[in-house]
Design a protein around this motif. Structure first.
Motif, PDB file in Angstrom:
ATOM      1  N   ILE A   1      -8.144  -7.763  10.102  1.00  0.00           N
ATOM      2  CA  ILE A   1      -8.114  -7.972   8.445  1.00  0.00           C
ATOM      3  C   ILE A   1      -6.809  -7.938   8.161  1.00  0.00           C
ATOM      4  O   ILE A   1      -5.952  -9.078   7.518  1.00  0.00           O
ATOM      5  N   ILE A   2      -5.743  -6.988   8.639  1.00  0.00           N
ATOM      6  CA  ILE A   2      -4.177  -6.966   8.168  1.00  0.00           C
ATOM      7  C   ILE A   2      -3.708  -8.320   8.753  1.00  0.00           C
ATOM      8  O   ILE A   2      -2.975  -8.928   8.183  1.00  0.00           O
TER       9      ILE A   2
ATOM     10  N   PRO B   1       6.724  -6.735   4.930  1.00  0.00           N
ATOM     11  CA  PRO B   1       6.864  -6.906   6.464  1.00  0.00           C
ATOM     12  C   PRO B   1       6.622  -5.922   7.280  1.00  0.00           C
ATOM     13  O   PRO B   1       6.175  -5.850   8.372  1.00  0.00           O
ATOM     14  N   GLU B   2       6.806  -4.554   6.680  1.00  0.00           N
ATOM     15  CA  GLU B   2       6.367  -3.402   7.686  1.00  0.00           C
ATOM     16  C   GLU B   2       4.801  -3.374   7.840  1.00  0.00           C
ATOM     17  O   GLU B   2       4.627  -2.736   8.540  1.00  0.00           O
TER      18      GLU B   2
ATOM     19  N   SER C   1      -6.502   1.207  -0.748  1.00  0.00           N
ATOM     20  CA  SER C   1      -6.152   2.491  -1.154  1.00  0.00           C
ATOM     21  C   SER C   1      -4.946   2.914  -0.305  1.00  0.00           C
ATOM     22  O   SER C   1      -4.152   3.952  -0.673  1.00  0.00           O
ATOM     23  N   GLN C   2      -4.707   2.686   1.056  1.00  0.00           N
ATOM     24  CA  GLN C   2      -3.507   2.735   1.718  1.00  0.00           C
ATOM     25  C   GLN C   2      -2.267   2.022   1.375  1.00  0.00           C
ATOM     26  O   GLN C   2      -1.431   2.012   2.094  1.00  0.00           O
ATOM     27  N   GLY C   3      -2.407   1.011   0.615  1.00  0.00           N
ATOM     28  CA  GLY C   3      -1.218   0.426   0.008  1.00  0.00           C
ATOM     29  C   GLY C   3      -1.161  -1.068   0.411  1.00  0.00           C
ATOM     30  O   GLY C   3      -0.172  -1.690   0.248  1.00  0.00           O
ATOM     31  N   TYR C   4      -2.256  -1.669   0.954  1.00  0.00           N
ATOM     32  CA  TYR C   4      -2.352  -2.927   1.392  1.00  0.00           C
ATOM     33  C   TYR C   4      -2.978  -3.686   0.309  1.00  0.00           C
ATOM     34  O   TYR C   4      -3.733  -3.501  -0.140  1.00  0.00           O
TER      35      TYR C   4
END
Length: 741
Positions: free
Chosen positions: A46-47, A56-57, A100-103
């Motif tokens: 997915i990412i 970028p990180e 929820s993890q910031g993506y």
């Protein structure tokens, strides 16, 4: 430096990797073999798709595409662990966790209307279902139980439920207007490009699939399942289960067949609760609550509806009025109809057969079951096994023979219902498969809501499949049976190719047969009861079914099978077994820091990977690692160091320690390489003298909750700490690398 690619996947196999990979890296380094990882997990895929929306990180490369390219080269040496084949509910859960993890990922559009929503949906659809395997499988499948595993199963048989002659368990399947009945098949005479189009009743033409390439000699199929016939069939089965006094269950493949089977699942939900959908179907549709996503998804969304409590009461009443439903978890009220990916046919049917033909009912007790498998293409194989058990009793793992498999799967062969050539028909008319010249090769009259699918099977994989079947029959001196039905269009074309390609090989003295799946099942189970082996040579779907059905009956699990994919261009893909029980294992780890996952499949795949490397590169130490690992695995099984079933026994991490211990002992004893033996003698001695200390360190963490920071994308540091709790073991592995790496 020679390389092995070890895949990071999902759930329990991923957690086990944190523990076992350091062992692999340390031992492989002694042969100059580099072990690299690639992230093909659901979250990772997915990412990779949405890098343009991430920092970028957060961005990562498309590891799956990279491995797909590698699999086409002679250098490929890939160990592939089980991964999630995501249903829509699983995909949505993964997206929510990543958000929820910031993506900054978009939500999955259930009903895309705008161009942006359609583009987002198209991206997400690339990771749904069986998206990984067709990319990596550039070869056909050779799957069998190693002798050490089979002998262990005979000496330590798993439990088998008793069968009685009065069992009411049966399979129900359609007898007309399904995929099998309506199948048409052609063999392409020349390279071409085909288009799938719908010619509507009003004369308009809608392109369903733009022109896609096909090759000379390729088999292309098209077929349709009638929605009206499906609904009539399902309504009859609900009444049949009620009349027979058995549990009602449905068994589909909503993961691999990610387009067709969720739609079929939705029809089942509606057939079981006809009054609910007659009264509230429009309300549910307006709220985006689709039966294709399962009853659980509908119930979870009712709180947002003004009449949600009323609908929930109607659902409860409908369930109570119907025949008893088979349950996934009776304690939690999770039924067979809650989640389309909870009950997967290839795992659920053999588990039912192994348990006296029973599934769990809403009362928490086992009961006879009506197993509904709508499409009749392969449903009959399960009825044969059920009838055989009803007549002759359960199989005996201490004496039964084996059914290894040679499966046609290379280059996405027979990927039914899982891709961009499967459609829920939007309007009545005729679906046509048209070539570049405009000729109609296949066509079907359709109604709105019918399910139409096409499938490709290239000629090169078929030739390779025939060659592999002969090779395995010769190597094991075992009868080989092609499971093909001469009354089915696709199989007729395959049979013609087999008859053309078999004479290219030396088959003298071999027993090679072609039988229908039903005949082949009976032939195989008759031999099983006499302790005889039979190679099943099958297409892709039956490969999936048979490599669960027979191993679960023989060994208690399909995770203990040796699964080799000799890639057509000379590389090797080594698969490590099935992951169907992985979710429950993760839940147990988080709850009480105990992982029951059995890594035996990883041990077997690793030995084959080292052997392949030795053969293709001349690396003598890689062959020593392969041979000693095989012997260590035999000791591991004989000493019963697989994960236990309860707290206070060794779990997955302890099993890795003992495998490393026995492997070091074998390496110290081997005589081919004195330097290697001397180095591992010191390591084996350190492991032996610290055995109790290491086991104590591993046991000490059990019982308390474990924080891994996520289900679909665990936190790397947290998970590494959880899965490597023995500082002593970690230190010895480091010493090995310093000494010999």
């Amino acid at each position: 430096m020679a390389k092995i690619i070890y895949t990071h996947t999902d759930e329990a196999p991923l957690l086990a990797t944190y523990s076992f990979l350091p062992v692999i890296e340390a031992y492989a380094s002694t042969a100059g073999v580099q072990v690299e990882t690639r992230d093909i997990s659901l979250a990772g895929r997915i990412i990779a798709l949405f890098g343009d929306r991430l920092t970028p990180e957060q961005q990562i490369g498309d590891a799956l595409s990279e491995l797909g390219d590698l699999a086409k080269t002679p250098e490929a040496n890939i160990i592939k662990l089980p991964n999630i084949s995501a249903s829509v509910p699983q995909l949505e859960s993964a997206i929510a966790e990543l958000q929820s993890q910031g993506y900054a990922l978009p939500d999955y559009p259930d009903n895309p209307q705008t161009d942006e929503d359609k583009e987002v949906r198209a991206r997400y659809d690339k990771v749904k279902g069986s998206a990984v395997n067709p990319v990596l499988r550039e070869g056909n499948s050779d799957r069998r139980a190693p002798a050490s595993v089979k002998n262990f199963a005979k000496a330590h048989p798993h439990s088998m439920g008793a069968w009685t002659a009065d069992s009411k368990t049966n399979v129900a399947t359609m007898d007309a207007d399904d995929f099998r009945d309506n199948e048409k098949s052609v063999v392409l005479e020349a390279d071409d490009a085909l288009t799938i189009q719908l010619v509507g009743a009003d004369g308009t033409t809608t392109v369903l699939k733009e022109a896609f390439p096909v090759l000379a000699g390729e088999i292309v199929d098209g077929t349709v399942m009638s929605a009206a016939a499906l609904d009539t069939f399902l309504a009859a089965q609900v009444e049949r289960a009620r009349a027979d006094g058995v549990l009602f269950s449905v068994h589909l493949k909503a993961t691999m067949m990610k387009v067709s089977d969720p739609v079929i699942f939705g029809h089942v939900v509606k057939a079981f609760l006809p009054d609910v959908f007659a009264q509230y179907g429009d309300d549910l549709a307006a709220a985006g609550l689709s039966p294709s996503n399962g009853l659980g998804s509908i119930i979870a969304g009712l709180d947002e509806l003004p009449n949600g409590a009323e609908i929930k009461a109607a659902i409860d009443a409908g369930i109570a009025a119907g025949p008893p439903l088979a349950m996934v978890d009776s304690d939690k009220g999770i039924t067979n109809l809650h989640v389309p990916s909870d009950v997967i046919v290839d795992a659920s049917m053999p588990a039912m057969i192994r348990t006296s033909g029973h599934m769990w009912g809403p009362d928490g007790a086992e009961a006879d079951t009506l197993a509904v498998i709508p499409d009749s293409s392969y449903a009959g194989i399960y009825q044969v096994v059920i009838d055989d058990c009803r007549a002759n009793g359960a199989y005996d793992p201490t004496t039964m023979g084996s059914v290894p498999n040679v499966g046609l799967m290379a280059q996405a062969a027979e990927e039914y219902g899982s891709h961009d050539k499967t459609f829920e028909v939007p309007a009545a008319g005729t679906v046509q498969l048209v070539n570049r010249a405009g000729d109609v090769l296949i066509e079907h009259a359709v109604e709105q809501g019918d399910i139409w699918r096409a499938c490709q099977t290239k000629d090169v994989p078929i030739r390779d499949w025939v060659k592999l079947a002969v090779t395995r029959a010769r190597a094991s001196n075992t009868p080989a049976v092609f499971w093909l039905d001469s009354s089915r269009a696709h199989d007729t074309n395959l049979i013609a190719k087999i008859n053309a390609y078999l004479p290219e090989h030396d088959t003298e003295g071999l027993q090679i047969e072609i039988m229908s799946p039903i005949e082949a099942t009976q032939f195989s189970v008759d031999r099983i009861r006499k302790g005889e082996d039979t190679i099943s040579v099958t297409g892709n779907v039956l490969r999936d079914y048979n490599t669960d059905l027979f191993p679960i009956l023989e060994l208690g699990t399909s995770a203990k099978m040796l699964s080799i994919v000799p890639l057509i261009n000379g590389g090797g893909l080594f698969e490590t077994g099935a992951g169907g029980s992985a979710p429950k294992h993760v839940q147990q780890l988080v709850k009480e820091n105990y992982l029951r996952w059995d890594s035996l499949g990883e041990f077997l795949a690793l030995a084959s990977s080292f052997e392949h490397m030795a053969t293709t590169t001349g690396n003598a130490r890689a062959q020593i690692l392969a041979d000693t690992l095989d012997r260590a695995t035999g000791t591991f099984l004989n000493e019963n160091k697989s994960p236990g079933r309860k707290l206070g026994t060794i779990d997955n991490r302890g099993s890795h320690f003992y495998l490393a211990f026995y492997w070091a002992q074998e390496l110290a004893k081997q005589t081919e390489d004195a330097e290697l033996a001397a180095g591992f003698a010191a390591i084996a001695g350190a492991l032996e003298s610290n055995e109790q200390k290491i086991v104590d360190e591993l046991l000490a963490v059990q019982g308390a909750p474990a924080d891994i920071g996520g289900y679909f994308r665990p936190d790397d540091a947290k998970t590494n700490a959880v899965m490597r709790p023995s500082g002593t073991f970690t230190g010895i592995l480091k010493d090995l690398v310093d000494r010999l790496g």
